[in-house]
Enzyme design. Structure first.
Site, PDB file in Angstrom:
ATOM      1  N   ASP A 245      -5.605  -3.195  -2.281  1.00 28.94           N
ATOM      2  CA  ASP A 245      -6.855  -3.129  -2.560  1.00 28.94           C
ATOM      3  C   ASP A 245      -7.148  -3.811  -3.893  1.00 28.94           C
ATOM      4  OD1 ASP A 245      -5.717  -0.979  -3.660  1.00 28.94           O
ATOM      5  OD2 ASP A 245      -7.085   0.513  -3.076  1.00 28.94           O
TER       6      ASP A 245
ATOM      7  N   LYS B 254       0.778  -1.226   0.051  1.00 24.95           N
ATOM      8  CA  LYS B 254       0.080   0.181   0.016  1.00 24.95           C
ATOM      9  C   LYS B 254       0.865   1.360  -0.087  1.00 24.95           C
ATOM     10  CE  LYS B 254      -4.175   1.971   0.026  1.00 24.95           C
ATOM     11  NZ  LYS B 254      -5.303   1.627  -0.891  1.00 24.95           N
TER      12      LYS B 254
ATOM     13  N   ASP C 190      -2.448 -12.407   5.613  1.00 22.62           N
ATOM     14  CA  ASP C 190      -3.300 -13.217   6.422  1.00 22.62           C
ATOM     15  C   ASP C 190      -4.462 -13.078   5.645  1.00 22.62           C
ATOM     16  OD1 ASP C 190      -4.608 -14.481   8.507  1.00 22.62           O
ATOM     17  OD2 ASP C 190      -5.223 -12.170   9.057  1.00 22.62           O
TER      18      ASP C 190
HETATM   19  C1  IPM Z   1      -3.310 -17.447  10.245  1.00 20.69           C
HETATM   20  C2  IPM Z   1      -4.584 -16.919  11.199  1.00 20.69           C
HETATM   21  C3  IPM Z   1      -3.413 -16.432  12.479  1.00 20.69           C
HETATM   22  C4  IPM Z   1      -2.772 -15.213  11.998  1.00 20.69           C
HETATM   23  C5  IPM Z   1      -4.207 -16.249  13.879  1.00 20.69           C
HETATM   24  C6  IPM Z   1      -4.815 -17.438  14.340  1.00 20.69           C
HETATM   25  C7  IPM Z   1      -3.434 -15.444  14.623  1.00 20.69           C
HETATM   26  O1  IPM Z   1      -5.237 -16.073  10.781  1.00 20.69           O
HETATM   27  O2  IPM Z   1      -2.401 -18.040  10.223  1.00 20.69           O
HETATM   28  O3  IPM Z   1      -3.712 -16.918   9.066  1.00 20.69           O
HETATM   29  O4  IPM Z   1      -3.642 -14.124  11.917  1.00 20.69           O
HETATM   30  O5  IPM Z   1      -1.841 -15.120  11.345  1.00 20.69           O
HETATM   31 MG    MG Z   2      -5.377 -15.946   8.868  1.00 19.34          MG
END
Ligand code: IPM
Ligand code: MG
Length: 356
Positions: free
Chosen positions: A223, A191, A247
């Site tokens: 995005d 970003k 994530d």
């Molecule tokens: C992932 C999960 C984790 C993260 C959580 C459970 C802390 O969502 O491995 O993607 O956010 O990394």
């Molecule tokens: Mg995750």
């Protein structure tokens, strides 16, 4: 030489999906793969027994292991705990303590499951994408962080998004190396139009690119990347991005393949040691019912064979066995469609071993 694998079942469906993966590891061991398995506690299960989601003993055994296989952590039961001892802290803690900075999240569409995707089959068929997520830095770990009380008495929550050049360079190299072995296209997601930390991310990726003349680097704002992932996902070969963007984008990419229950992941350190886990969570709503899909965990074992144990032929066999059970029409509830044979967790696990 005997390879030590630490098994961390964790919470929710963790124990039952791990059980199927362990059966598979034992089947491979009976064929001559030299393994030693050791069990440890993590997440809510560890909190219940020891008062912390990441006991020192778990860290110690993981530090001396060749690889770690993790189920999942978290559940309703622990949601009201202080954030410092929540199950998720165990997962973040082990990633950080073991320096597992490179998270590989492949999103591959099995042709047998093209109908399970919420997208049209022509948009996703043949999808084979690798997301490389930075895992031990960024806003997940940046300091300062917390919730403070302002002068007017109002509360304010704050986190810090920081990346050092060295952190960007090392994840960049991992991603370029992977792209080199695939179609040679790497898209870096940031970003940079708003956040200085990712402006540096973009610049640093350009610098890393100078050593990889055979890889074509492109950049995309996050995005737009989210939009492109659901609009035309096959344009991507390898994506590299920050901890939090990775994530989010990896959950998005998982749905292209029909089920988050199919996707494995590897989290690697600089030496190739790794922790392997399905990318789905602990699904407490279906825990203990023998309905969870064990294939993401089984495919995580395949990644372990490939990336840490140096057994690419065995990795291929496990992946082929998964494809074969899908050909046989076996489906857990999450990937079930009309005309298929619905099976439970343990039946699916046994079918994969039989198909090996
Ligand atoms: C992932 C999960 C984790 C993260 C959580 C459970 C802390 O969502 O491995 O993607 O956010 O990394
Ligand atoms: Mg995750």
């Amino acid at each position: 030489m005997t390879k030590k694998i630490v098994i961390l079942p964790g919470d929710g469906i963790g124990p039952e999906i791990i059980e199927e993966a362990v059966k598979l590891l034992k089947a491979l061991a009976s064929e001559g793969l030299d393994l030693e398995l050791e069990y440890g506690l993590i997440g809510g299960a560890a909190y219940d027994e020891t008062g912390t989601p990441l006991p020192d003993e778990t860290v110690a055994m993981s530090l001396t292991a060749d690889a770690i296989l993790l189920g999942a952590v978290g559940g309703y039961k622990w949601e009201s705990l202080d954030i410092s001892v929540r199950p998720e802290k165990g997962l973040l803690g082990i990633r950080s303590k073991l320096n597992l900075f490179a998270n590989l999240r492949p999103a591959i569409l099995y042709p047998q499951l093209a109908d399970a995707s919420s997208l049209k089959a022509e948009v996703v068929s043949g999808l084979d994408l690798m997301i490389v997520r930075e895992l031990t830095g960024g806003i997940y770990f940046g300091q300062p962080r917390g919730i403070r009380i302002l002068d007017n008495g109002e509360k304010e929550g704050f986190n810090t998004l920081v990346y050092k050049e060295s952190e960007i360079t090392r994840i960049g190299k991992v991603a370029f190396d992977i792209a080199q072995k695939r179609q040679g296209r790497l898209c870096s997601v940031d970003k940079a139009n708003v956040l200085e930390s990712t402006e540096l991310w973009r610049e640093t990726m350009e610098t890393v690119a100078e050593s990889y003349s055979d890889v074509e680097l492109s950049h995309m704002y996050v995005d737009n990347a989210a939009m492109q992932l659901v609009r035309a996902p096959k344009q991507f070969d390898v994506m590299v991005t920050t901890n939090m963007f990775g994530d989010i984008l990896s959950d998005c990419a998982s749905m292209l393949t029909g089920s988050i229950g199919m996707l494995p992941s590897a989290s690697l350190d600089e030496g190739g040691k790794g922790m392997y886990e399905p990318i789905h969570g602990s699904a407490p709503d279906i825990a203990g019912q023998n309905v969870a899909n064990p294939l993401a965990t089984i495919l995580s074992v395949a990644m372990m064979l490939r990336y840490t144990l140096n057994e690419p032929t065995l990795a291929d066999r496990v992946e082929a066995a998964v494809s074969k059970v899908l050909d046989q029409g076996l489906r857990t509830a999450d990937i079930y469609s009309d005309g298929m044979t619905k099976v439970g967790t343990s039946e699916m696990g046994a079918a994969v071993i039989a198909a090996l």
